[in-house]
Design an enzyme around this catalytic site. Structure first.
Site, PDB file in Angstrom:
ATOM      1  N   GLU A 174       0.831  -1.201   0.000  1.00 43.25           N
ATOM      2  CA  GLU A 174       0.000   0.000   0.000  1.00 43.25           C
ATOM      3  C   GLU A 174       0.870   1.258   0.000  1.00 43.25           C
ATOM      4  OE1 GLU A 174      -4.354  -0.968   1.661  1.00 43.25           O
ATOM      5  OE2 GLU A 174      -2.899  -0.543   3.247  1.00 43.25           O
ATOM      6  N   ASP A 216      -2.740  -6.243  18.285  1.00 36.98           N
ATOM      7  CA  ASP A 216      -1.383  -6.634  17.918  1.00 36.98           C
ATOM      8  C   ASP A 216      -0.572  -7.179  19.086  1.00 36.98           C
ATOM      9  OD1 ASP A 216      -1.234  -5.926  15.075  1.00 36.98           O
ATOM     10  OD2 ASP A 216      -1.567  -3.886  15.756  1.00 36.98           O
ATOM     11  N   GLN A 221      -9.611  -4.832  11.482  1.00 35.32           N
ATOM     12  CA  GLN A 221     -10.919  -5.470  11.560  1.00 35.32           C
ATOM     13  C   GLN A 221     -10.994  -6.419  12.758  1.00 35.32           C
ATOM     14  OE1 GLN A 221     -13.680  -8.407   8.712  1.00 35.32           O
ATOM     15  NE2 GLN A 221     -11.750  -7.589   7.949  1.00 35.32           N
TER      16      GLN A 221
END
Length: 402
Positions: free
Chosen positions: A170, A298, A316
């Site tokens: 990205e 995380d 998400q």
């Protein structure tokens, strides 16, 4: 009898969703809620690659915590967490201490260089707003300096990106949009500026099917991105990456590592047993032996009960975990049974710049090109709504109907 104190560490996706849901599930008489965060703002970590490329400004990717939570309902503490004393149920901060009855550990990630020599010293990492802003400023400085130097070194314009996962791809997609702008601004031949992505694995974007990966790779190559796939990085130096068994040096003026993250180091300081930098949690999102501590996002590995493999650490997943933990803490306070976490995969979309992308969405449908780019904006806005609420969505949303 004093009411229980729920302390949330970190205002990322998991922590902020948990805090907002707790205020909805519990009355002020039932529990005191405390949110501890280093900064007085939340940033969308899945937008940091745009900040790092300079395609959006840092303020677009963050919002004030007081826009998302009511400070009259939630006690906000802006401080750095040093460690958690689990025996005494105290959180040790840089400037104070806070006791807890229930703890939500959601401090997010730090960069993981996997021991590659020189990576920590010589490469940038996309970890937060400040680090991402610094990358964008450094890239533009390199172009500005090149434009005025009499003895020009084209390597100065090379941007080297380590890692072909979500963030790396990205990021190079955004760079493919930004670099032509910089070349025009500083009157530099576009062919002089290179964007190189280096990945040790035999493919990029491992979460996508081969046809989507092929589309992404060709789309980026058509816009000037170069790929070195199957090229393990042996070392990072001041000049760039040393890759492969033949120790080839790829020189660059900007080197960015996106190849991995790991859980916050406070986990280890607090005495948790780590597996690849994170804590294994059970189906109820609690580590083994802990009744009143939940570890999210995380910082933890959450196993898919069907496959036995951990879910990928995405925004998400973190938002869904935050919502479930709020339900479970409310249940514990009310002496009710808690529920196991069940992940609902809404699909995965990766941007390849402003107007391109790929995606796997519901029912196995695949998206490419502008349709995927539009869906990415929908995903980003949905995240804003879940994490910050309607006020934040109206301020920061990417879709502008008027």
């Amino acid at each position: 009898m004093s009411k229980p104190k729920v302390v949330v560490l970190g205002a990322g996706y998991a922590g902020l969703v948990a805090t907002r849901r707790l205020t909805q599930k519990l009355s002020a008489e039932e529990a005191e809620i405390v949110l501890i965060n280093k900064h007085n703002y939340h940033y969308e970590s899945t937008w940091l690659h745009e900040v790092a490329a300079g395609t959006i400004n840092p303020n677009q990717a963050r919002f004030m915590l007081t826009d998302a939570v009511n400070p009259k309902r939630v006690r906000l503490i802006y401080d750095t967490v040093i460690e958690v004393n689990r025996d005494e149920q105290r959180v040790i901060l840089d400037n104070s201490e806070v006791s807890y009855d229930y703890l939500v550990f959601a401090l997010g990630f730090v960069s993981n260089t996997f021991g590659i020599p020189g990576m920590d010293e010589h490469a940038f990492a996309i970890t937060d707003i400040d680090s991402s802003r610094h990358i964008a400023e450094h890239i533009e400085y390199q172009f500005a300096q090149y434009s005025t130097d009499e003895n020009k070194n084209d390597d100065q314009l090379t941007i080297l990106v380590g890692g072909g996962g979500f963030t790396g791809i990205e990021f190079v997609g955004e760079l493919a949009d930004k670099v032509p702008e910089l070349c025009q601004k500083y009157d530099i031949d576009r062919s002089k500026a290179r964007i190189i992505n280096v990945e040790a694995a035999p493919s990029i974007l491992p979460v996508f099917d081969d046809d989507l990966v092929s589309y992404a790779k060709k789309a980026l190559e058509d816009r000037g991105v170069e790929f070195r796939i199957g090229a393990p990085i042996k070392e990072c130096t001041e000049e760039g990456f040393i890759v492969g068994d033949d120790k080839e040096l790829i020189k660059a003026g900007t080197v960015v590592w996106t190849g991995g993250v790991t859980g916050n180091p406070v986990l280890a300081k607090s005495g948790y047993e780590l597996f690849k930098g994170k804590v294994n949690v059970g189906p109820d999102l609690r580590p083994e032996g802990e009744e009143n501590v939940f570890i999210l996002g995380d910082c933890s590995w959450t196993l898919d009960q069907e496959t036995g493999r951990p879910y990928p650490p995405t925004g998400q997943l973190a938002t869904q975990e935050g919502a479930q933990v709020a339900e479970n803490i409310a249940a514990l306070i009310r002496n009710q049974p808690i529920q196991e976490f069940v992940y609902s995969n809404k699909g995965t979309v990766a941007s390849l710049g402003l107007s391109d992308g790929i995606g796997n969405v519901l029912n196995g449908n695949k998206l490419r090109g502008k349709a995927a780019a539009a869906m990415k904006k929908v995903v980003d806005d949905r995240s804003l709504f879940l994490v910050g609420g309607p006020k934040v969505l109206l301020k920061k949303g990417k879709f502008r109907p008027f």
